[in-house]
Design a protein around this motif. Structure first.
Motif, PDB file in Angstrom:
ATOM      1  N   SER A 180     -11.863  -8.783   5.657  1.00 29.81           N
ATOM      2  CA  SER A 180     -12.081  -7.329   5.739  1.00 29.81           C
ATOM      3  C   SER A 180     -13.346  -7.010   6.524  1.00 29.81           C
ATOM      4  CB  SER A 180     -12.220  -6.717   4.345  1.00 29.81           C
ATOM      5  OG  SER A 180     -11.195  -7.144   3.515  1.00 29.81           O
ATOM      6  N   GLY A 223       0.819  -1.199   0.000  1.00 27.78           N
ATOM      7  CA  GLY A 223       0.000   0.000   0.000  1.00 27.78           C
ATOM      8  C   GLY A 223       0.859   1.257   0.000  1.00 27.78           C
ATOM      9  N   SER A 243      -8.118  -5.164  -1.228  1.00 27.63           N
ATOM     10  CA  SER A 243      -8.254  -3.766  -0.829  1.00 27.63           C
ATOM     11  C   SER A 243      -9.405  -3.106  -1.566  1.00 27.63           C
ATOM     12  CB  SER A 243      -6.942  -3.008  -1.071  1.00 27.63           C
ATOM     13  OG  SER A 243      -6.686  -2.900  -2.441  1.00 27.63           O
ATOM     14  N   MET A 294      -5.938  -4.062   5.113  1.00 23.56           N
ATOM     15  CA  MET A 294      -7.403  -4.031   5.034  1.00 23.56           C
ATOM     16  C   MET A 294      -8.087  -5.095   5.894  1.00 23.56           C
ATOM     17  SD  MET A 294      -5.783  -4.610   2.010  1.00 23.56           S
ATOM     18  CE  MET A 294      -5.137  -6.063   1.201  1.00 23.56           C
TER      19      MET A 294
END
Ligand code: NA
Ligand code: NA
Lengths: 435, 351, 175
Positions: free
Chosen positions: B133, A174, B178, B200
């Protein structure tokens, strides 16, 4: 002769073969096979020929390449893209090199959708190059701007290369993705600036359109672009909305373009057949080169290029900046011949430990690496993005004309690279802000 | 003598850091530098699927082979991997699988011989968990979720909990989760860290299913193997076994760390409830019940029952030893050398 | 006669490749739609796409690409050569291609037969046979080898025709 000398000789012969008009894939593969035979003997060579072509091609993530190509070809054959460039022309015609700048902008936008530079160049190439040629742009500028702009695809997230680097170096994916964003924008900006300055200096490169366009026409031009806008919304929306992955986006984009083109009644069976045939043939031509490039990676690995690099760059007590500069030279040199993945396979196991021991920020380093690899995609003699564009334009533009046209973009990239090295904040600002 | 070794994994992977590197050092030390191993990492020489044949053809002297990629070539090993429901502790399964193939499964060794890969040992990966998640408070919450399974072999478990298995390659795992293409991943806990899934993930469910074991960590080319002395071959087997235990322990440690760090990040990590246990046990029982048929059918093994029995017995045996030594890795290593490797006839093994 | 046969074969192979393109498009799209709308993925999408469609799309069209001179080259020197010398050069280069691709063809054929004999399949809940796709490689490369051989013969005979056929170029008509 040492193994390393055999490797060097192989590269020299490779350049000679390319100059002698040997198809790129055959030159790459042929030199590598003879090289591996010299180093290891017959049985291993035959073994490697058996394994590489199939293993390389039978790959899920690469399937987005033919699909994105198909999307581009359908858009082109169904005249979906004309409207987009009419829009760009109406709004940017006052700007020197407006269409080329619009292509860079388009590629930057497309980068947010695709993880691969090659797919990005493929999609934009079929859309933008014909329109620029129609506007009588210089061939080198037209093809070069798209081949170069495609490289933004691996900087702006998502990015397959950043992902692989992240897994290699165990850096948060990320963070890497966020870190690639500003360098990607910077790259696009530098390309646009370079086009602007060049065309300003030599207006004949991109004849400006001397037409009086009313504001009504300018806004009306938006209306005509609905098919493309619909396509973009479909692909972007689906990706960000979590409907499909970047690889699946290729097939969805292609399917969507076909549906939209049929709705607009600008596609018939014959055109769809032509589009598919051309997309497939471009794919085949590109993969034959990819197979050769993969063989070359193995040849150079056997020749001990990695050890050589370690000796050259990793002197005892080397300073951080000397290391980064040394690594730059190594990557730019390897980038001339090898594909990005091959370079990472050869070099990261050597460089990563040293970079870490010097406490160099791995996010910053990863972005630099990807930037180097991207430059390698457009430098001669082996430049995958250039070959993709060549595969798309066919006989209209010669390979060397594209390479020549791209030289200026390489210069712009080197300046960008200088900025990224000089100001690590450009890369690190966003990740530090968000994490 | 310098041996070329190909490993397609990156340098920081547990298999490299806890296995290949100590192996290379150990071999050099114990042969007084007569045999050294030069590592080519990251797949620069051979990709993951080309490794087995590359070793057979002598492109390299040894390498890392995921035997599970070649079920048709290695049916017995594929079948042993089908027994993932038998045994979940990576160290115990490492010992049991390696002993089974080294000393108790003649047809296994025969298939390695035919494919030109000398078998020296397996490591097992810790069992898998669900990294989601969305919060999962009861089995109801998991129904209808899209879960990225670690491979088609695990789809059945995902189905058993009422979720939809979605096949996503590891290179797209992060993106997929994600953006919400998948709601959860079913994989080893280490991928929270190595693939950044903790960005996540909100909930980790320790379902602990399966332990992958279709691996020949240090596969030798037969000519290279035959070219070693008896003493050197014994060193190779011992170092390989030490390294395999090291890798399994390393994976377990990475899993633990990833889970600890996840907790520190505010992610919930929960043992499964009795309801989930019931679902899992049912799945495990069904897998076990289907083994004989699978062995005879898909894998084409004439007589699968004894193999299943031997595997179960060996898992029991090593579970007992594991408890005796209180999970101490070095003690397990020593036991394995005296119990198993000393019984291998190195003058004929692998030739 | 020889050329006609080669062209027909190249076209048929091209159609097979196109079938791969459409299959890839449909299989992936339906899979995505199924997952998103109904939570029902289409089975073996990734496996079929990688092993069947991709391999077909890349290897079957190789000969057709050659007929359209679509394999990428660098013309930097050869464009300045006299036609006769240029023909000889292209003939020699094509022979080099014949050597390269016949090695590829022979080896991948050998491999395909091997995989057929063991019945190669993928590990999974539903085993998917893939040995069939191993044959795509030698078939595509084999036909390309023959086309290259024919091209070399034509070059040495002094016939320009085969190298003048362009791959459909981008139109340069007035905007
Ligand atoms: Na991108
Ligand atoms: Na290059």
């Amino acid at each position: 002769m040492s193994d390393l000398q055999i490797g060097g000789l192989g590269l020299v012969i490779l350049i000679m073969l390319l100059l002698a008009r040997v198809p790129v894939g055959i030159a790459l593969g042929g030199v590598s096979l003879v090289g591996i035979y010299t180093l290891l003997g017959l049985k291993p060579t035959l073994g490697i020929v058996t394994a590489v072509p199939y293993e390389l091609v039978a790959h899920w993530t690469l399937s987005s390449v033919p699909m994105f190509l198909l999307m581009g070809y359908v858009c082109y054959h169904a005249n979906l893209t004309e409207s987009l460039f009419r829009l760009a022309r109406y709004w940017l015609s006052a700007l020197p090199g407006g269409l080329a700048i619009a292509s860079v902008g388009g590629a930057a936008g497309f980068s947010a959708v695709t993880g691969s530079s090659v797919a990005c160049a493929a999609a934009m190439g079929r859309i933008a190059v014909p329109e620029m040629l129609k506007a009588r742009y210089d061939k080198g500028l037209a093809a070069g701007s798209v081949a170069a702009a495609g490289t933004i695809g691996s900087l702006i997230p998502p990015s397959i290369l950043l992902l692989i680097f992240g897994i290699f170096a165990e850096v948060p994916i990320g963070k890497l993705f966020v870190g690639g964003f500003l360098p990607g924008i910077l790259t696009a900006f530098m390309f646009a600036l370079m086009i602007y300055l060049r065309v300003k200096a030599t207006p004949s490169l991109a004849p400006s359109v001397h037409e009086q366009i009313s504001w009504r026409d300018r806004f009306y031009a938006f209306y005509d672009t609905w098919p493309v806008i619909l396509l973009v919304i479909g692909v972007f929306g689906g990706l960000f909305g979590g409907v499909f992955t970047p690889t699946e986006a290729g097939a969805i984009g292609a399917a969507l373009s076909i549906v939209i083109a049929f709705l607009k009644r600008s596609l018939n069976w014959a055109r769809l057949r032509d589009a598919t045939m051309e997309a497939m043939q471009s794919t085949a031509a590109i993969f034959i080169i990819a197979i050769g490039a993969n063989l070359l990676t193995r040849f150079l690995a056997f020749a001990g290029v990695s050890d050589f690099l370690a000796d050259v760059v990793l002197a005892e007590g080397i300073s951080e900046i000397a290391l980064i500069l040394g690594i730059s030279v190594v990557y730019l040199a390897l980038g001339m011949f090898l594909d990005p993945l091959g370079i990472m396979l050869l070099t990261l196991p050597i460089f990563l430990p040293v970079v870490e021991s010097l406490r160099i920020d791995l996010i910053w380093f990863g972005i630099l690496i990807v930037k180097y690899l991207e430059i390698g995609l457009i430098t001669p003699p082996v430049g995958l993005n250039v070959f993709v564009i060549k595969g798309i334009v066919g006989d209209a533009i010669k390979t060397e004309v594209i390479f020549k046209g791209i030289l200026w973009f390489v210069v712009a990239d080197l300046i960008t690279l200088g900025l990224l090295i000089g100001f690590p904040q450009i890369t690190l600002f966003l990740p530090e802000l968000l994490y | 003598k310098e041996l070329k070794a190909s490993v397609h994994l990156p340098p920081k992977n547990n298999t490299v850091a806890d296995g290949w590197e100590p192996f290379a050092e150990g071999v050099k030390e114990r042969t007084d530098g007569e045999v050294t191993v030069k590592l080519f990492l990251g797949g620069s020489l051979l990709g993951p699927k080309a490794a087995s044949e590359g070793i057979r053809d002598g492109m390299v002297d040894l390498g890392y082979v995921i035997v599970g990629y070649h079920p048709a070539e290695f049916p017995h090993t594929a079948f042993i991997n089908d027994m993932a429901a038998i045994g979940t502790n990576a160290l115990i399964v490492t010992a049991a699988t390696t002993e089974l193939i080294l000393t108790q499964c003649e047809p296994c060794r025969e298939e390695y011989k035919q494919r030109g890969n000398v078998y020296t040992g397996t490591y097992a990966v810790p069992p898998m968990v669900i990294m989601s998640s969305k919060m999962i408070d009861s089995p109801e919450d998991i129904k209808g979720l899209k879960i990225r399974s670690a491979g088609a072999a695990w789809d059945n478990f995902v189905k058993a909990v009422g979720a939809t298995p979605v096949n996503v390659p590891s290179s797209e795992q992060y993106e997929a989760q994600s953006r919400g293409v998948v709601d959860a991943s079913f994989h080893v806990a280490a991928s929270l860290k190595t693939y950044g899934l903790w960005d996540m993930t909100k909930d980790v469910l320790l379902v602990n299913v399966g332990a992958y074991r279709a691996i020949n960590t240090f596969a030798f080319n037969p000519d290279t193997w035959a070219g070693l002395t008896d003493e050197q071959r014994r060193i190779m087997l011992e170092e390989a076994s030490d390294a395999n235990f090291g890798i399994a322990a390393g994976y377990m440690a990475t899993d633990r760390e990833a889970l600890e760090e996840s907790k520190a990040k505010g992610i919930r990590v929960q043992e499964i409830s009795d309801e989930f246990k019931a679902i899992r046990d049912e799945y495990v029982a069904a897998e076990k019940a289907g083994l004989v048929e699978k062995g005879k059918g898909t894998r084409g093994i004439e007589n699968p029952e004894p193999l299943i029995e031997k595997m179960s017995a060996l898992v029991d045996k090593w579970t007992q030893i594991y408890e005796e030594v209180d999970g101490d890795v070095d003690a397990l290593r020593e036991r394995f050398k005296t119990d198993v490797i000393s019984k291998v006839d190195v003058s004929t093994y692998g030739m | 006669m020889i050329e006609r046969t080669l062209r027909i074969l190249a076209r048929v192979f091209g159609w097979i490749g196109m079938l791969g393109m459409f299959a890839m498009l449909l299989h992936v799209s339906i899979d995505v739609a199924g997952k998103w709308l109904f939570g029902l993925p289409l089975p073996v999408t990734i496996e079929m796409t990688s092993h069947y469609y991709m391999v077909a799309v890349v290897f079957f069209p190789l000969a057709a690409v050659e007929f359209r001179n679509g394999h990428i080259t660098v013309e930097i020197v050869s464009q300045y050569l006299a036609p006769r010398i240029r023909r000889t050069l292209i003939g020699l280069v094509s022979l080099l291609g014949v050597v390269y691709f016949s090695i590829l063809t022979a080896r991948t054929w050998h491999d395909a037969v091997n995989k057929y004999e063991i019945g190669e399949y993928l590990y999974g809940t539903v085993p998917l046979e893939i040995w069939q796709t191993r044959f795509f490689v030698p078939l595509g490369c084999g036909l390309l080898t023959l086309v290259l051989l024919w091209k070399a013969i034509m070059m040495f005979r002094g016939e320009e025709r085969l190298i003048q056929e362009g791959n459909e170029s981008v139109e340069l008509d007035e905007a």
